[in-house]
Structure formats: structure tokens, C-alpha cells
Design an enzyme around this catalytic site. Structure first.
Site, PDB file in Angstrom:
ATOM      1  CG  ASP A   1      -1.765   1.216   1.245  1.00  0.00           C
ATOM      2  OD1 ASP A   1      -2.325   1.835   0.146  1.00  0.00           O
ATOM      3  OD2 ASP A   1      -2.206   1.789   2.373  1.00  0.00           O
TER       4      ASP A   1
ATOM      5  CG  ASN B   1       3.794  -4.510   7.143  1.00  0.00           C
ATOM      6  OD1 ASN B   1       3.671  -4.501   8.267  1.00  0.00           O
ATOM      7  ND2 ASN B   1       2.921  -4.305   6.416  1.00  0.00           N
ATOM      8  CD  GLU B   2      -1.007  -5.742   7.559  1.00  0.00           C
ATOM      9  OE1 GLU B   2      -1.462  -5.748   6.243  1.00  0.00           O
ATOM     10  OE2 GLU B   2      -1.475  -5.225   8.426  1.00  0.00           O
TER      11      GLU B   2
ATOM     12  CG  ASN C   1       0.201  -3.860  11.327  1.00  0.00           C
ATOM     13  OD1 ASN C   1       0.815  -3.354  12.287  1.00  0.00           O
ATOM     14  ND2 ASN C   1       0.756  -3.825  10.030  1.00  0.00           N
TER      15      ASN C   1
ATOM     16  CE1 TYR D   1      -5.084   0.750  10.089  1.00  0.00           C
ATOM     17  CE2 TYR D   1      -4.241  -1.524   9.704  1.00  0.00           C
ATOM     18  CZ  TYR D   1      -3.951   0.132   9.794  1.00  0.00           C
ATOM     19  OH  TYR D   1      -2.725   0.682   9.508  1.00  0.00           O
TER      20      TYR D   1
ATOM     21  CE1 TYR E   1      -8.928  -0.236   4.740  1.00  0.00           C
ATOM     22  CE2 TYR E   1      -7.429  -0.899   6.548  1.00  0.00           C
ATOM     23  CZ  TYR E   1      -7.872  -0.524   5.426  1.00  0.00           C
ATOM     24  OH  TYR E   1      -6.860   0.501   4.760  1.00  0.00           O
TER      25      TYR E   1
ATOM     26  CD  GLU F   1       0.588  -0.866   9.602  1.00  0.00           C
ATOM     27  OE1 GLU F   1      -0.609  -1.055   9.241  1.00  0.00           O
ATOM     28  OE2 GLU F   1       1.574  -1.153   8.925  1.00  0.00           O
TER      29      GLU F   1
ATOM     30  CD1 TRP G   1      -1.480   3.093   8.139  1.00  0.00           C
ATOM     31  CD2 TRP G   1       0.641   2.839   8.794  1.00  0.00           C
ATOM     32  NE1 TRP G   1      -0.810   3.008   7.256  1.00  0.00           N
ATOM     33  CE2 TRP G   1       0.505   2.807   7.372  1.00  0.00           C
ATOM     34  CE3 TRP G   1       1.707   2.491   9.125  1.00  0.00           C
ATOM     35  CZ2 TRP G   1       1.662   2.703   6.529  1.00  0.00           C
ATOM     36  CZ3 TRP G   1       2.941   2.255   8.512  1.00  0.00           C
ATOM     37  CH2 TRP G   1       2.815   2.289   7.038  1.00  0.00           C
TER      38      TRP G   1
ATOM     39  CE  LYS H   1      -6.326   3.307   7.414  1.00  0.00           C
ATOM     40  NZ  LYS H   1      -6.039   2.998   5.941  1.00  0.00           N
TER      41      LYS H   1
END
Ligand code: GCB
Length: 579
Positions: free
Chosen positions: A165, A404-405, A455, A457, A461, A493, A538, A557
Site C-alpha cells: 500500500d 510486514n503483514e 496491526n 483496524y 476496515y 499499526e 498508522w 491515515k
């Protein structure tokens, strides 16, 4: 790997500035001998991405050429000459005077070649650098992944089709240096520190190349201390330890640095090379599921960031680095993660000086598993090797992040990360290792890491607009994760998009109020749990992404706008963090 520095034995020439630039969409440059130059070109500013310097190159990711004439002083004749690029995204090939010098894969780490035999002393020389930034499933980070290799909904596919992203800026992003060292020279210095009561202990290892030097002279000091020691080489390596009885330890509250000067001595005892390192004495460890800096509990407050700015893209900007540290200090942060790739050496030096704790991440973002795992693993190992070689002496770096992820629900992911974890620990047993997870409890590789980074959200999301439900889910998940692994957890995040200037009461998505409320609720949950070792919002600032329907021109963000103006959330965080 030592950063090029000027002193009585070494000189540095910065080749940054305008280069001649040409796109090579049909990849014919090598065949047509562009190594020796081209007839038509335009000027590009370096360091800088090519995407926004012209109006026709924004989405161009293929091969490009950068050319420059340069001069090598005749006084360098008795020296070794080196060519170095701080970072070029993604694949670089270098020629000098038409002759191939070397190549490098990976967009965010430095590479250098010894070019003494390739340059003309006291004369003009010609440099050509081919930089190719095509997206490919073979590369890390990956893009243009065929549907069958990594299924995603059509709505998730961005333009360009990246599997991460942020905008895939291409170019020579960091300084281009020509430098010289003596023929017998200090190749590397590695330092680790420990603490015993008030004492600071510094272990060093010096490696040299060439010649017959038998000894090095080490001088360590600050305004109160002065230690001198001789170290003998065995083969090409000299090791030793220095003790400061009443040491000042390095920390975010007092980023105290000692200067260590290493002199290489000729067999007759005369200095023949020198290198100066800044050293911070500090320890970092996990004890009883908590994080300790210098044997004191530490809580990480800060951000995930990006190297990103209008026009320059991912190119180094020193004023931007100064500004970001000043904003991070203003807001009360003490740490950040180099999401999602190693940041510039200039940024890392400043972290030491300003007292920031850094989670240093390799560009292993958007990793998926299946065809090509072997190549991906070996690239990630290469990145870790190069990153640790570059950043091992920074007191600011407390943790290595190996990914990361990752899309790691497949069984082979576990073995992949077991190997990466072990590889990292072997290269540097003195620091902690983490993996930044989106799968949480389903992420089996968390069994290996020292600190869990998660992380989340909720409230964005999922559970959009429902902050009470979001904090409830967050709280439950964190407890479950801790119960399973009994390891310290950093929320690496969390955040919400906010378009600066959009307001809503009651708060709703994309308003500054909603972003601020979400961050406040998350901080309350995190700070209520003793096993949580930090909160990284984040993101630090809005940043450019590929085009996709769920991004409003940028990823919004940031608690600062892309041009570094505070949103409501920035003022709120300042209240939370400066108590
Ligand atoms: C994530 C990624 C980050 C994205 C962020 C988002 O989990 O690690 O690269 O930018 O979410 O905003 O969706």
C-alpha cells in the site's frame, strides 16, 4: 558496511545533482550500447524518483538510464577508489567508461564497488546506471501477481498493480558517492554494548583489508571520558573491549553519544587509515514479557512512517528528515518503525542523535507463498544481511522486523519465517526480532519472534463507525494473543483515514474527529494492559499509494498531512504522550 566519510585519509565526492535521463521501455539500451551514452536525454534531479519529475513518467516502472560525467582527482592515484549508491529502486546495473562494474537487486539498501582499475585519474569519466522498477511476483516487494498465484478481488487490484500500500516510486533515491580509501584500509567496525551497574562495556571488532597492518589504535571519548587502547590483528580482524566506569547511557531522554576513533597503524606504528563512529551505550531486552531499555521498562510511543513527499517521491530530502524529527519530538513520540523498508542512512544517523528507538524493517511487504518461495526467502535473507551490515552500530535500532503483514496462512510460511528468524539472530544476537502480523492468532510464526507486532483496524476496515465495538474487539484479541504466546506485544499499526479539513459531529469516517476518537480509544485499551509494550499509530503523515477506489488520492491515515501540517489527532496524541 561503513558510510563514506572525509578525514585525513579518505575523501568523498558527492555526485548527486542533475543526471541525464532516458526511459528504455523496449529494454534495448544494453543492446544499443547506451552504457556509453545516448544522443538525446533530459535532466533529472538525483536523489529523486523519476515518477513526478516529468508529466509523462508517473506510472512508468520499466528500465531507465541515468548518465553523468565525473572527474577523478589525480591525487587519488595512490588510493582505492569506490563507487557507491545509497539506494536505487529496484534493480540497478552500473557501468563506468562503458565497462560493467556491478549490479544490485533490492530498492532500499546501499551497494558499492571498488573501481580503482576502471576509472581514469585526473580525467573525465562517464557513469551510466540502468535502474529498472518493473513489478513482478518474483521480486520483493512483489507486484503484478497472476490471479492463480495469489487470488484477490478485482476491487483490490490497484494501478499500478502492487501487492502493498504505497506508490512504487522508481529511481536513484539516495546519494551517489565516489570515495577513496588508502590501499590498506579499515573495512568494517562492529560494536556491541552492555551495562554492569554504572559501567558501560563496549566490545568492538575491526576488520581490515590489504597490507601488513598489525595493530589498530582505538580512542573513545566524550567531554568527560578519554580511553585509548591498542588492538592487535589476528589475520584481518582485531577484537577488544573498552570499559567506561561511570558511563552515560544512551536513551530517548538523553541520546548521549561517544566518539570512537579507530586508527589503522602501519608495521612501523604510523597511522595509515582512520574512521570515526558515534557510539551509544545501551541494552535492549525482553524480561518477563516486558521490554527493557538499559534495564528500565520502556513503552514505545510513535508511528509507522514512509519515505514519501510530493515531487521527490522517495528521494532523500534532508530538510524533510529534520522536520519529521522535530514533529515527532513535538508530539512526544520516542520511536518509529521503518515501514516497509530500510530508511536512508541519513535518517538513521539522526535517530541516534535525536534519541529515537527504531524498529528496522526489510522490504518484505506483501509477501505471499507458493511458487517462488525459494527465491523470496533468499532475497529476504540478502536484505537482512545487507541491513544488519549497514545498521548494526546504531544505538537507535532495537529490533529487526523480518516482514510486514505476510499472507502467511499457508503451512510453508511457518518454515519460511523460522529460517528468517534464525538467520537474523545469527547475524545479530544483540537485538530483538519481530514480525508484523495481520493474522494474529492464526499466524504460526509468532511462536519464533521476541516481540509480537500486530496491526489492527477495528473501527475502520471492520466495525466502521462503531468505536465501542472496535475497542471491545481489540481488547479481547490482545488478551487472547497474550494468553497464547506470553510475549510482549506492540500494536504496530492502528488508525483511521482523515481528510484534513473534513469535520463531523458526531464523528464519522474520514473526519478529523473520527480519527482522533479512534486513536484515543485504542490508546486507552493498549495502556490498560501491562503486557503491551507500545503503540505505533498508522501513519505519521499521509502518503501516496497506487490508484484504487478505497484510497482518496492518498492514504489519509496520517496524523499529519503529506506536507506535514497537524490534524486534530496530532494535537490529541501530544496530550496523551506528553504527560
Ligand atoms: C496495513 C499495512 C499498511 C497500510 C495500512 C492501511 O496493515 O501494513 O501498509 O497502509 O494497513 O492503511 O491499510
Amino acid at each position: 558496511m561503513l558510510y563514506p566519510k572525509m578525514n585525513g585519509f579518505r575523501e568523498v565526492i558527492d555526485l548527486s545533482g542533475f543526471f541525464d535521463f532516458k526511459l528504455d521501455p523496449d529494454n534495448v539500451g544494453e543492446e544499443k550500447n547506451w552504457q556509453k551514452g545516448v544522443e538525446s536525454s533530459r535532466s533529472i534531479g538525483i536523489p529523486g524518483s523519476w515518477n513526478e519529475q516529468f508529466i509523462d513518467t508517473r506510472d512508468y516502472l520499466g528500465p531507465t538510464w541515468h548518465f553523468k560525467k565525473f572527474y577523478v582527482p589525480s591525487s587519488w592515484k595512490e588510493k582505492l577508489v569506490w563507487f557507491r549508491i545509497g539506494a536505487a529502486n529496484y534493480y540497478a546495473k552500473v557501468w563506468i567508461n562503458g565497462e560493467f562494474i556491478g549490479e544490485h537487486e533490492g530498492g532500499y539498501l546501499p551497494f558499492q564497488f571498488e573501481v580503482t582499475d576502471k576509472v581514469r585519474f585526473g580525467k573525465e569519466n562517464f557513469l551510466s546506471v540502468k535502474v529498472d522498477n518493473q513489478l513482478s511476483p518474483e521480486r520483493v516487494p512483489p507486484g503484478n501477481i497472476p490471479e492463480e498465484e495469489h487470488p484477490r478481488s478485482v476491487r483490490q487490484r490497484s494501478y499500478p498493480d502492487v501487492n502493498f500500500d504505497f506508490f512504487p516510486y522508481g529511481g536513484i533515491h539516495r546519494p551517489v558517492y565516489l570515495f577513496c580509501t588508502p590501499l590498506d584500509y579499515i573495512e568494517d567496525i562492529a560494536v556491541t554494548t552492555s551495562i554492569e551497574g554504572k559501567k558501560g562495556l563496549i566490545k568492538y571488532r575491526i576488520t581490515k583489508k590489504g597490507g601488513e597492518a598489525k595493530e589498530a589504535f582505538i580512542h573513545l571519548g566524550d567531554e568527560n571520558t578519554r580511553l585509548d587502547q591498542k588492538a592487535e590483528f589476528r589475520g584481518n580482524m582485531a577484537e577488544g573491549e573498552l570499559t567506561i566506569d561511570e558511563a552515560t547511557f544512551w536513551s530517548p531522554d538523553n541520546a548521549h553519544l561517544y566518539e570512537m576513533v579507530v586508527e589503522l597503524l602501519s608495521p612501523e606504528g604510523a597511522p595509515i587509515d582512520e574512521y570515526t563512529l558515534s557510539i551509544g551505550i545501551r541494552t535492549i531486552e525482553v524480561k518477563n514479557d516486558r521490554l527493557y531499555l538499559n534495564e528500565k521498562l520502556i513503552f514505545l510511543k510513535g508511528f509507522g512512517k514512509h519515505e514519501d513527499f510530493p515531487i521527490i517521491g522517495k528521494g532523500l530530502s534532508l530538510p524533510l528528515i529534520a522536520k519529521d524529527y522535530s514533529l515527532m519530538k513535538w508530539i512526544g513520540a520516542n520511536s518509529f518503525r521503518t515501514s516497509h523498508y530500510p530508511y536512508s542512512e541519513e535518517m538513521m544517523n539522526m535517530a541516534d542523535k535525536e534519541g529515537f528507538l527504531v524498529i528496522d524493517e526489510i522490504p518484505a511487504v506483501g509477501l505471499f507463498f507458493g511458487k517462488g518461495n525459494k527465491r523470496r526467502l533468499s532475497l529476504c535473507k540478502q536484505y537482512l544481511r545487507e541491513l544488519i551490515a549497514r545498521d548494526k552500530n546504531h544505538p537507535s535500532v532495537i529490533m529487526w522486523s523480518i516482514a510486514n503483514e505476510p499472507h502467511s496462512t499457508k503451512p510453508e510460511a511457518k518454515e519460511f519465517f523460522r529460517q528468517l528468524y534464525q538467520h537474523t539472530k545469527k547475524l545479530d544476537p544483540s537485538r530483538l526480532v519481530t514480525l508484523v502480523s495481520m493474522f494474529g492468532l492464526k499466524e504460526e510464526a509468532l511462536a519464533y519472534v521476541d516481540v509480537i507486532c500486530l496491526n489492527r483496524y477495528y473501527g475502520w476496515y471492520t466495525e466502521p463507525g462503531q468505536l465501542d465495538r472496535a475497542s471491545h474487539k481489540l481488547s479481547r484479541e490482545l488478551d487472547a494473543l497474550y494468553q497464547t504466546y506470553k510475549k510482549p506485544i506492540l500494536l504496530s499499526e492502528f488508525g483511521a483515514g482523515a481528510i484534513a479539513g473534513v469535520h463531523a459531529h458526531p464523528a464519522e469516517l474520514f473526519s478529523e474527529e473520527y480519527q482522533a476518537e479512534l486513536i484515543q480509544k485504542y490508546c486507552e485499551v493498549i495502556e490498560s494492559k501491562p503486557y503491551m509494550v507500545g503503540e505505533h499509530v498508522w501513519c505519521f503523515a499521509d502518503f501516496k499509494t497506487a490508484q484504487v477506489a478505497y484510497r482518496v488520492a492518498l492514504n489519509r491515515k496520517g496524523v499529519f498531512t503529506r506536507t506535514r501540517q497537524p490534524k486534530l489527532a496530532a494535537h490529541l496524541l501530544r496530550k496523551i504522550w506528553i504527560k
